[in-house]
Design a protein around this motif. Structure first.
Motif, PDB file in Angstrom:
ATOM      1  N   VAL A  40       0.877  -1.166   0.000  1.00  0.00           N
ATOM      2  CA  VAL A  40       0.000   0.000   0.000  1.00  0.00           C
ATOM      3  C   VAL A  40       0.914   1.216   0.000  1.00  0.00           C
ATOM      4  O   VAL A  40       1.668   1.418   0.956  1.00  0.00           O
ATOM      5  N   GLY A  41       0.897   1.963  -1.093  1.00  0.00           N
ATOM      6  CA  GLY A  41       1.783   3.114  -1.215  1.00  0.00           C
ATOM      7  C   GLY A  41       3.226   2.676  -1.134  1.00  0.00           C
ATOM      8  O   GLY A  41       3.663   1.808  -1.892  1.00  0.00           O
ATOM      9  N   ASP A  42       3.954   3.231  -0.190  1.00  0.00           N
ATOM     10  CA  ASP A  42       5.368   2.876  -0.031  1.00  0.00           C
ATOM     11  C   ASP A  42       5.598   1.902   1.115  1.00  0.00           C
ATOM     12  O   ASP A  42       6.700   1.800   1.646  1.00  0.00           O
ATOM     13  N   GLY A  43       4.547   1.167   1.484  1.00  0.00           N
ATOM     14  CA  GLY A  43       4.664   0.215   2.591  1.00  0.00           C
ATOM     15  C   GLY A  43       4.294  -1.198   2.187  1.00  0.00           C
ATOM     16  O   GLY A  43       3.518  -1.426   1.262  1.00  0.00           O
ATOM     17  N   ILE A  44       4.888  -2.156   2.901  1.00  0.00           N
ATOM     18  CA  ILE A  44       4.559  -3.575   2.776  1.00  0.00           C
ATOM     19  C   ILE A  44       3.928  -3.994   4.102  1.00  0.00           C
ATOM     20  O   ILE A  44       4.490  -3.739   5.179  1.00  0.00           O
ATOM     21  N   TYR A  45       2.756  -4.642   4.006  1.00  0.00           N
ATOM     22  CA  TYR A  45       2.000  -5.008   5.196  1.00  0.00           C
ATOM     23  C   TYR A  45       1.672  -6.491   5.194  1.00  0.00           C
ATOM     24  O   TYR A  45       1.394  -7.075   4.146  1.00  0.00           O
ATOM     25  N   VAL A  46       1.666  -7.081   6.378  1.00  0.00           N
ATOM     26  CA  VAL A  46       1.234  -8.463   6.573  1.00  0.00           C
ATOM     27  C   VAL A  46       0.265  -8.483   7.745  1.00  0.00           C
ATOM     28  O   VAL A  46       0.300  -7.601   8.602  1.00  0.00           O
ATOM     29  N   ARG A  47      -0.582  -9.509   7.734  1.00  0.00           N
ATOM     30  CA  ARG A  47      -1.552  -9.672   8.814  1.00  0.00           C
ATOM     31  C   ARG A  47      -1.570 -11.119   9.274  1.00  0.00           C
ATOM     32  O   ARG A  47      -1.361 -12.028   8.479  1.00  0.00           O
ATOM     33  N   SER A  48      -1.875 -11.306  10.539  1.00  0.00           N
ATOM     34  CA  SER A  48      -1.990 -12.634  11.103  1.00  0.00           C
ATOM     35  C   SER A  48      -3.402 -13.161  10.860  1.00  0.00           C
ATOM     36  O   SER A  48      -4.368 -12.656  11.435  1.00  0.00           O
TER      37      SER A  48
END
Length: 124
Positions: A40-48
């Protein structure tokens, strides 16, 4: 705080799966865990997908540091909090990338219950 370069964002964000490992107190890495992740944009995200009790998530939060492998990129990372206002965009990104797996599976990583178990991967 270091930021991702555009190539890393494209490669990691475009990878179907990411592998993350948290760092032990002695500096060694725990075994990698395969998870979904989004850009998302300039970020990398993960979720449990299985909540705050999921072992990889608990270890990542406790360690604060680790490593990610995806899309041919391997980097040391910090497991950081996601900004409160980004969760809707993260949900949209998960839907766009993974909806083909069906609502039961994607439902485990979107919505209000997913926000507290969201981690931003920040390169070190």
């Amino acid at each position: 705080m270091t930021e991702w370069n555009d190539d890393d964002l494209d490669r990691i964000g475009g990878a179907e799966e990411l592998q993350v490992a948290s760092q032990r107190p002695d500096g060694t890495l725990r075994p990698y865990v395969t998870i979904w992740g989004v850009r998302v944009g300039d970020g990398i995200y993960v979720r449990s997908a299985y909540g705050a009790g999921n072992p990889w998530f608990r270890r990542a939060k406790a360690a604060g540091t680790g490593r990610v492998r995806a899309g041919g990129v391997e980097r040391d990372i910090t497991f950081a909090e996601a900004a409160p206002g980004v969760h809707g965009e993260i949900d949209n990104a998960y839907h766009a990338k993974y909806d083909r797996y069906g609502p039961a599976i994607v439902g485990s990583v979107v919505g209000a219950k997913a926000a507290p178990v969201t981690v931003r991967l920040v390169p070190r």
